[in-house]
Enzyme design. Sequence first.
Site: not given
Length: 513
Positions: A63, A89, A139, A192-193, A231-232
């Site tokens: 992307i 995603n 999120s 930033a996120y 959990r990733t």
Amino acid sequence: MSTSRVAVVTGSNKGIGLAIVQALCKQFQGDVYITSRDIGRGQEAVASLNSEGLKPMFHQLDIDDLNSITTAAAFFKEKYGGVDILINNAGIAFKVADTTPFAVQAEVTLKTNFFATRDMLSQFLPIIKAGGRVVNVSSFVSVYALNKCSPALQQRFRSEDITEEELGGLMQKFIDDTRKGEHKQAGWPDTAYGVSKIGLTTLSMILARRLFKERPNDGILLNACCPGWVRTDMAGPKAPKSPDEGAVTPVYLALLPPRATEPHGKFVSEKEVQTCGRGQEAVASLASEGLKAMFHQLDIDDLNSITTAAAFFKEKYGGVDVLINNAGIAFGVADSTPFAVQAEVTLKTNFFATRDMLTQFLPIIKAGGRVVNVSSFVGARTLNQCSPALQQRFRSEDIPEEELVELMQEFVNKAKKGEHTQAGWPDTAYGVSKTGLTTLSMILARHLSKERPNDGILLNAGCPGWVRTDMAGSNATRSPEEGAANLVYLALLPPGATEPHGKFVSDKEVQPW
Ligand SMILES: NC(=O)c1ccc[n+]([C@@H]2O[C@H](COP(=O)([O-])OP(=O)(O)OC[C@H]3O[C@@H](n4cnc5c(N)ncnc54)[C@H](OP(=O)(O)O)[C@@H]3O)[C@@H](O)[C@H]2O)c1
């Protein structure tokens, strides 16, 4: 051209994206595409699902690369005549301990999570088929970060008239402000996120409005969502949800039934539209620390709200184990509201509404339950400033609840006539409200001992100390965590404990009254 329906998931070689593809392979009638920027990683993911008997397809898609996006869009247009389900995603996040300069983190994170996802939407929205579903994986951190923005920024992100161009400009301004080391002064939070996901959630709302206007008959539903803390590789092994559980809300939005008209342009979590009120914001802030708090609306000034909540807890849990009556208000010292109004308003919440809570909730407190009324040392000090006659009543062991209620009402009435000091009351509405609450705690503890002697319920009034909150200001000596310590101690008095009960407790010690 294939007549199959088709679903496309970005960044789906692992993590939540792969779990979404897995669920869609089982639930969606049509072709499901794993897309990945790296062909090798994508094909490994295909093989892993093949080994479970699932048959996803694959297309390369980075992307961050506009050429890759337009190539993929052209492929889906040609092979399927468009796309039925698009799940954006793909996303990145720097680890908390990462030492990359913040300005670089800001640029890199926004490039993928906001600008590249926007490129995806620009190229793919025109080929989303009628009845299509678009899901942007954002999120809860976006909600948390939004609340940390300056009021001016919050107003723009929340406005109904913000344009895609203005949003793009604001996202670019964040990056520029971080380069100058000025983002905090400019009203941005230090994440930033979080800012990238504010951008994505806001963009989702803008594009949903545009779809509604430009393709009103196409029935496309576009939403942003939070998968939860999963959990990733991104969130690590301590997160409470498995990738399968994280996929539930995105898949729910992707499979909203034909002809559904909502949700659209919403932020959705746990399959519920989030209104982002103050309660949800608090849940989000704890969720960002990995804590799972639940939420129920409860305005203690509203008897209907109290009885609704009590009925909910009775039905869902058979009652309540721990009740902490913490809600309270105080006028600032400099507030010029007439004293009579301050008296009425303060006692309404701190005494009368808290009493309503106790009236409705005490009957559903379970055996072994703990009830903590958050009072204040100001209530004890105020007691000592009352006339001897009043002090005698507040300290007596035989004062009934009705008499206490009348005394509190008398204070409000005397304040209205400007006669409260002559009648033996001190000049503090907050203090009197807390004198009332501590006395009420002692009365109700005596009731419990008499009426439910074998239930082992302990009820106390507790003081948190002088705590840095909106109420007490920044000069107070304790952090909120320190202020919570005594109250949590009273709430968690061990099973079988018989005291303290009906006491005023400060710093885990019973205080004289
Ligand atoms: N995990 C959580 O608790 C959580 C919570 C809230 C929101 N989210 C969001 O959920 C989404 C998935 O996160 P996750 O936890 O599954 O993370 P993850 O395991 O790190 O997976 C992220 C995926 O995105 C892909 N990706 C990154 N940049 C890309 C690009 N330029 N082009 C195409 N793909 C790209 C990655 O591919 P590579 O393998 O090639 O790097 C990977 O497949 C993200 O948007 C994230 O922000 C996660």
